[in-house]
Design a protein around this motif. Structure first.
Motif, short mmCIF file in Angstrom:
data_model
loop_
_atom_site.label_atom_id
_atom_site.label_comp_id
_atom_site.label_asym_id
_atom_site.label_seq_id
_atom_site.Cartn_x
_atom_site.Cartn_y
_atom_site.Cartn_z
N THR A 140 0.84 -1.20 0.00
CA THR A 140 0.00 0.00 0.00
C THR A 140 0.87 1.25 0.00
OG1 THR A 140 -1.52 -1.26 1.38
CG2 THR A 140 -1.94 1.08 1.17
N ALA A 141 1.83 1.27 0.92
CA ALA A 141 2.69 2.45 1.04
C ALA A 141 3.47 2.66 -0.25
CB ALA A 141 3.64 2.27 2.22
N ILE A 142 4.09 1.61 -0.76
CA ILE A 142 4.94 1.79 -1.94
C ILE A 142 4.12 2.25 -3.13
CG2 ILE A 142 6.35 0.54 -3.62
CD1 ILE A 142 7.66 -0.87 -1.35
N PHE A 143 2.97 1.64 -3.34
CA PHE A 143 2.14 2.03 -4.49
C PHE A 143 1.73 3.50 -4.39
CE2 PHE A 143 -2.14 2.81 -6.09
CZ PHE A 143 -1.87 2.72 -7.44
N LEU A 144 1.17 3.90 -3.24
CA LEU A 144 0.65 5.27 -3.11
C LEU A 144 1.79 6.29 -3.18
CD1 LEU A 144 -2.14 4.78 -0.44
CD2 LEU A 144 -2.42 5.29 -2.86
N ILE A 145 2.92 5.97 -2.57
CA ILE A 145 4.02 6.93 -2.57
C ILE A 145 4.58 7.11 -3.98
CG2 ILE A 145 6.36 7.35 -1.71
CD1 ILE A 145 5.43 5.99 0.91
N CYS A 146 4.76 6.02 -4.70
CA CYS A 146 5.27 6.13 -6.07
C CYS A 146 4.33 6.97 -6.93
CB CYS A 146 5.43 4.76 -6.71
SG CYS A 146 6.75 3.82 -5.99
N TYR A 147 3.04 6.72 -6.77
CA TYR A 147 2.02 7.44 -7.52
C TYR A 147 2.12 8.95 -7.23
CZ TYR A 147 -2.76 8.87 -8.73
OH TYR A 147 -3.84 9.52 -9.22
N LEU A 148 2.15 9.28 -5.94
CA LEU A 148 2.18 10.69 -5.53
C LEU A 148 3.45 11.38 -6.03
CD1 LEU A 148 0.61 12.67 -3.70
CD2 LEU A 148 2.17 12.07 -1.89
N ILE A 149 4.57 10.70 -5.88
CA ILE A 149 5.84 11.31 -6.30
C ILE A 149 5.84 11.54 -7.79
CG2 ILE A 149 8.30 10.81 -6.58
CD1 ILE A 149 8.26 9.61 -3.82
N PHE A 150 5.38 10.55 -8.54
CA PHE A 150 5.34 10.69 -9.99
C PHE A 150 4.51 11.91 -10.39
CE2 PHE A 150 2.78 9.88 -13.80
CZ PHE A 150 3.78 10.00 -14.75
N ILE A 151 3.31 12.02 -9.83
CA ILE A 151 2.41 13.11 -10.20
C ILE A 151 3.01 14.47 -9.83
CG2 ILE A 151 0.20 14.20 -9.61
CD1 ILE A 151 -0.92 11.89 -10.59
N LEU A 152 3.47 14.59 -8.57
CA LEU A 152 3.91 15.91 -8.11
C LEU A 152 5.20 16.35 -8.79
CD1 LEU A 152 3.05 16.22 -4.34
CD2 LEU A 152 1.88 17.09 -6.32
N LEU A 153 6.13 15.42 -9.00
CA LEU A 153 7.39 15.84 -9.63
C LEU A 153 7.18 16.19 -11.09
CD1 LEU A 153 10.18 13.65 -8.03
CD2 LEU A 153 9.14 15.77 -7.25
N THR A 154 6.31 15.46 -11.77
CA THR A 154 6.01 15.80 -13.16
C THR A 154 5.41 17.20 -13.23
OG1 THR A 154 5.46 13.49 -13.44
CG2 THR A 154 4.89 14.95 -15.23
N GLU A 155 4.47 17.45 -12.33
CA GLU A 155 3.81 18.76 -12.31
C GLU A 155 4.82 19.87 -11.97
OE1 GLU A 155 0.91 19.32 -13.26
OE2 GLU A 155 0.45 21.33 -12.53
N GLY A 156 5.67 19.60 -10.99
CA GLY A 156 6.67 20.60 -10.60
C GLY A 156 7.59 20.94 -11.76
#
Lengths: 119, 359
Positions: free
Chosen positions: A87-103
């Motif tokens: 759960t942690a790994i999936f959600l964290i990877c997802y969040l990081i991918f989205i936010l860093l792309t946006e940044g």
């Protein structure tokens, strides 16, 4: 409680071994962080410095040891382990991918002249 | 009726009830799920930090410059040594915690007491160190000038190998005729007051800068790969590269902070400077973008709060151990549960350390 009546043996040997590994990894990180080898700083892998990739991989390695050995995740059932770790790994990877792309996108927009930084 | 309820005939079947598939007590399982949710909270913060950093990728402060203090070594540039020490203290307190859990499995009360005691001490030293880091960051070291656009201008002086930072106090030419009174509640509308006035005024710094002809200005921009920008074919990128090449002293030092030639330094200071920044708070940061300070205070503060509450919980369990509660209960699972929380705090620090100090 039925829990743990089975294992009364001491694990101190393993604890010290893990402490040794964690210390060595930390020393390597600090050492690399201070000398910052030019080769590692100048090489870029997937739009990030190689040095930063090394830091992140070493950190995940440390996290693995802390969770598995100190928090004793290795001794838990497969069900609990997966419920927490996946759960942690999936959600964290997802969040990081989205936010860093946006940044990165916002940075490009700034750079392309919608906002002047030369005050 | 009773007979039909008590006997379902499925007791030995896997879905017959009374089965514990995770083979773990309720308390420990819930501690794991609390840790999972807390881990997601921290990842939210760190990912937000990553977002802001990517947004300002070419002007983010360099951590080595910000956190370079070590107790009793004044004026010595000691990048990261202190955080490395703090990391060791926290990892070591994790080790003593896991030793306490191990001793608990063997029902050795005395050993549990000793190991938990050292864990608490380690936690307290860590929180104290973090407070000290905050103090240094809030106080600042060199001071800087802020521009209209919220950018930071720092001062440097050339020396044999590169450049040396210069403090505001070394630059300022004090103007004794001009005194600026601090606005207080009593001298106006009761709800209006202003913060502490900076030690110097912008004009004093400007005067000093004009006098010391070897002073240069360093901005928060990081020098980009100028060759790559020129070859990009994008007009604004080429214009940016050409401007930097013309105005900078160090256009070849990729990844370092940009230092402007004397004429351009003078130009920027006289036209753009509007305020003095000493140290860091939530609005201003002498090291660069205020966002860095915001995230630093918020994330390390939230982590420090976890360490603090971890210490409190450890103390409570420590007292219970001394009172013999778990001897009577014939198991030390409570120590194991607080141990999980304590290791989690260490786990979070490993990531905070990487993303704030190393990367």
């Amino acid at each position: 409680m039925a829990h743990d009546t089975a294992h009364h043996e001491s694990n101190t040997g393993r604890i010290w071994k893990v402490f040794f590994i964690l210390s060595v990894i930390t020393i390597v990180e600090v050492f690399l962080g201070i000398i910052k080898p030019a080769f590692l700083v100048e090489t870029t892998v997937i739009s990030m410095k190689l040095l930063n990739w090394i830091f992140i991989i070493l950190t995940i390695w440390k996290a693995y040891y802390i969770t598995w050995a100190f928090m004793h995740m290795e001794g838990e059932t497969k069900g609990l382990r997966r419920a927490v770790v996946w759960t942690a790994i999936f959600l964290i990877c997802y969040l990081i991918f989205i936010l860093l792309t946006e940044g990165d996108y916002v940075y490009e927009v700034f750079k392309a002249g919608y906002k002047s930084w030369d005050f | 009726m009773e007979t039909t309820v008590t006997k379902t005939g499925t007791e030995d079947k896997i879905w017959g009830g009374g089965n514990k598939p995770l083979k773990v007590s309720y308390g420990k399982m819930m501690m794991w799920f609390f840790i999972l949710s807390d881990a997601l909270t921290f990842s939210g913060f760190l990912a937000a930090y990553g977002f802001s950093r990517f947004k300002f990728i070419d002007s983010w402060p360099i951590a080595d410059e910000v956190f370079n203090h070590f107790p009793f070594l004044h004026g010595v540039d000691a990048p990261m040594y202190y955080v490395a020490l703090m990391t060791f203290i926290l990892i070591f307190s994790s080790v003593t915690m896991v030793m306490a859990v191990d001793a608990g499995h063997q029902m050795k009360q005395k050993k549990v007491i000793i190991y938990m005691f050292w864990t608490i001490i380690g936690g307290l030293i860590f929180v104290g160190s973090q407070a000290w880091e905050w103090k240094n960051f809030i106080k600042g070291e060199y001071g800087a000038v802020e521009t209209k656009g919220g950018q930071i201008l720092q001062f440097v002086k050339p020396k044999e190998d590169g450049f040396k930072r210069v403090k505001l106090e070394e630059i300022a030419v004090l103007d004794t005729h001009q005194e600026r009174a601090q606005h207080e509640k009593k001298s106006g509308i009761w709800y209006e007051q202003e913060g502490t006035l900076p030690t110097y005024t912008v004009n004093e710094i400007k005067a000093g800068f004009a006098k010391n002809t070897d002073l240069l200005i360093r901005t928060q921009e990081l020098v980009p790969d100028i060759e790559a920008l020129k070859e990009s074919g994008n007009a604004s990128k080429i214009a940016y590269a050409t401007r930097l090449e013309k105005e900078l002293v160090n256009p070849e030092e990729r990844g370092e902070k940009a230092i402007y030639k004397r004429e351009f330094s003078l130009d920027r200071l006289t036209n753009d400077a509007i305020g003095i920044v000493e140290g860091a708070n939530l609005q201003h940061n002498e090291y660069g973008t205020p966002l860095f300070a915001n995230f630093f205070f918020f994330i390390t503060g939230f982590h420090g709060f976890h360490v603090f509450s971890g210490v409190i919980i450890n103390i409570i369990i420590f007292i219970n151990v001394i009172l013999g509660t778990y001897e009577r209960r014939k198991n030390y699972e409570m120590v194991e549960k607080v141990g999980l929380y304590w290791h989690f705090v260490d786990l979070v620090w490993v990531f905070v350390f990487t993303f704030f100090y190393l990367v």
